[in-house]
Design an enzyme around this catalytic site. Structure first.
Site, short mmCIF file in Angstrom:
data_model
loop_
_atom_site.label_atom_id
_atom_site.label_comp_id
_atom_site.label_asym_id
_atom_site.label_seq_id
_atom_site.Cartn_x
_atom_site.Cartn_y
_atom_site.Cartn_z
N HIS A 1 17.23 -32.39 -36.38
CA HIS A 1 15.98 -32.03 -36.54
C HIS A 1 15.84 -30.81 -37.28
O HIS A 1 15.21 -30.33 -38.33
CB HIS A 1 15.19 -32.22 -35.15
CG HIS A 1 15.58 -33.60 -34.57
ND1 HIS A 1 14.66 -34.47 -34.78
CD2 HIS A 1 16.22 -33.62 -33.40
CE1 HIS A 1 15.06 -35.41 -33.84
NE2 HIS A 1 15.92 -34.89 -33.04
C1 BDR Z 1 12.94 -31.34 -31.26
O1 BDR Z 1 13.13 -31.55 -29.84
C2 BDR Z 1 14.35 -30.92 -29.33
O2 BDR Z 1 14.75 -31.62 -28.42
C3 BDR Z 1 15.16 -30.44 -30.73
O3 BDR Z 1 15.86 -29.15 -30.52
C4 BDR Z 1 14.03 -30.54 -31.74
O4 BDR Z 1 13.21 -29.21 -31.94
C5 BDR Z 1 13.11 -32.84 -31.66
O5 BDR Z 1 12.01 -33.77 -31.22
#
Ligand code: BDR
Ligand code: CA
Length: 324
Positions: A254
């Protein structure tokens, strides 16, 4: 409103950014990508927030990752330890008890800065020329919203806010309707999405295309460097959760999408649309209500991404991580 910086200026100078994060394996890879890209990006500081795990762990993880990069000292500032008005929700089920489970990471030597993250954000935006500092939030938006609330004068000075959060077609990952970063502090997200600064959003719609695969992970492992090995092992750890959940091919990286966009915006496409945050409904709390189809006359406030050239993204990530 900050004026777009002159094209020549942007080409000859790296973009000045503050990374606001809650590491997290994908936050960690985003930090390494930024620190490996000095011709494109100058990291003025790293601010941390409570999110994936509590603040005392995210600040330790951020310092350890900056040291791992080995590109020189980067100041790390601790920020808010809880959302604006809600109890902290964490994600150890995804990231492990430390937030950065997987390979062991040496204890960082570099001390935490004594300035609070929110003060650092405000002071930096007031000190640097208007329109020259980009904020890159990779976690819940508590630090950014607190800065905007305390110092509304900084909003027009922000070059851009490029953040990971939200979803439209992919809807949610922490609830059926909401993505984690927005869900944890929806009131903070609401402040940020209304602040008037230019906003670029990397939702799950894009990040779920940035999927690891055996060959993509092998490319990191084959670098034969500590950084390459760590990225491979973080991806291995992160993958197990997403493969079990989605039954797919790999794990979504992400947060590196935010940094990749700063370097290669041509890898992404999206729409400039209106995006608002649900803060009242229990059922859909933290939903990013994105007018993707233009069915309202609400004013566009965000460049909301929808597509990613995943091969181009991994080629960039691999090339940059190999430098460390
Ligand atoms: C986001 O949530 C976190 O768990 C990850 O680091 C990312 O920023 C994804 O939904
Ligand atoms: Ca994150």
């Amino acid at each position: 409103m900050a004026q777009p910086v002159n094209q020549d200026e942007q080409m000859s100078h790296p973009r000045k950014i503050i990374i606001d994060c809650d590491p997290g394996q994908d936050d960690a890879i985003a930090l390494l990508l930024a620190l490996a890209s000095p011709e494109d990006i100058s990291v003025l500081g790293v601010t941390v927030v409570a999110g994936n795990v509590p603040l005392h762990l995210t600040e330790r993880n951020a310092r350890a990752v900056c040291e791992l990069a080995g590109t020189g000292p980067i100041p790390v500032f601790a920020g808010c330890d809880a959302p604006l008005q809600r109890k902290l929700v964490t994600a150890e089920h995804v990231h492990g008890a430390t937030g950065l489970d997987g390979p062991p990471l040496p204890e960082p030597q570099q001390p935490l800065e004594t300035t609070h993250a929110v003060d650092f954000i405000i002071e930096t935006l007031r000190r640097e020329p208007s329109g020259t500092v980009t904020l890159c939030p990779l976690g819940p938006l508590t630090n950014i919203a607190t800065a905007l609330r305390r110092a509304p004068d900084i909003a027009p000075r922000i070059q851009e806010i490029v953040l990971m959060g939200g979803a439209y077609f992919e809807v949610g990952n922490i609830t059926p309707a909401a993505e984690f970063n927005i869900y944890v502090d929806p009131e903070a997200a609401d402040i940020v999405f209304r602040c008037g600064a230019p906003l670029v959003v990397m939702p799950l719609d894009v990040t779920h295309k940035a999927l690891t695969s055996p060959s993509r992970i092998r490319a990191f492992r084959n670098m034969g460097t500590t950084a390459g090995q760590m990225v491979a092992e973080w991806a291995d750890f992160f993958e197990r959760f997403d493969i079990a959940k989605y039954g797919g091919n790999g794990a979504p990286l992400h947060d590196p999408c935010v940094i990749a966009w700063l370097i290669r915006p041509d890898l992404f496409t999206g729409r400039h649309i209106n995006v608002e945050i649900e803060t009242r409904s229990e059922l859909t709390l933290g939903m990013t209500v994105a007018d993707w189809w233009g069915v309202t006359d609400r004013t566009p406030n965000a460049l909301f991404m929808g597509h990613l050239d995943a091969d181009g993204f991994f080629a960039l990530l691999t090339e940059r991580i190999a430098r460390l």
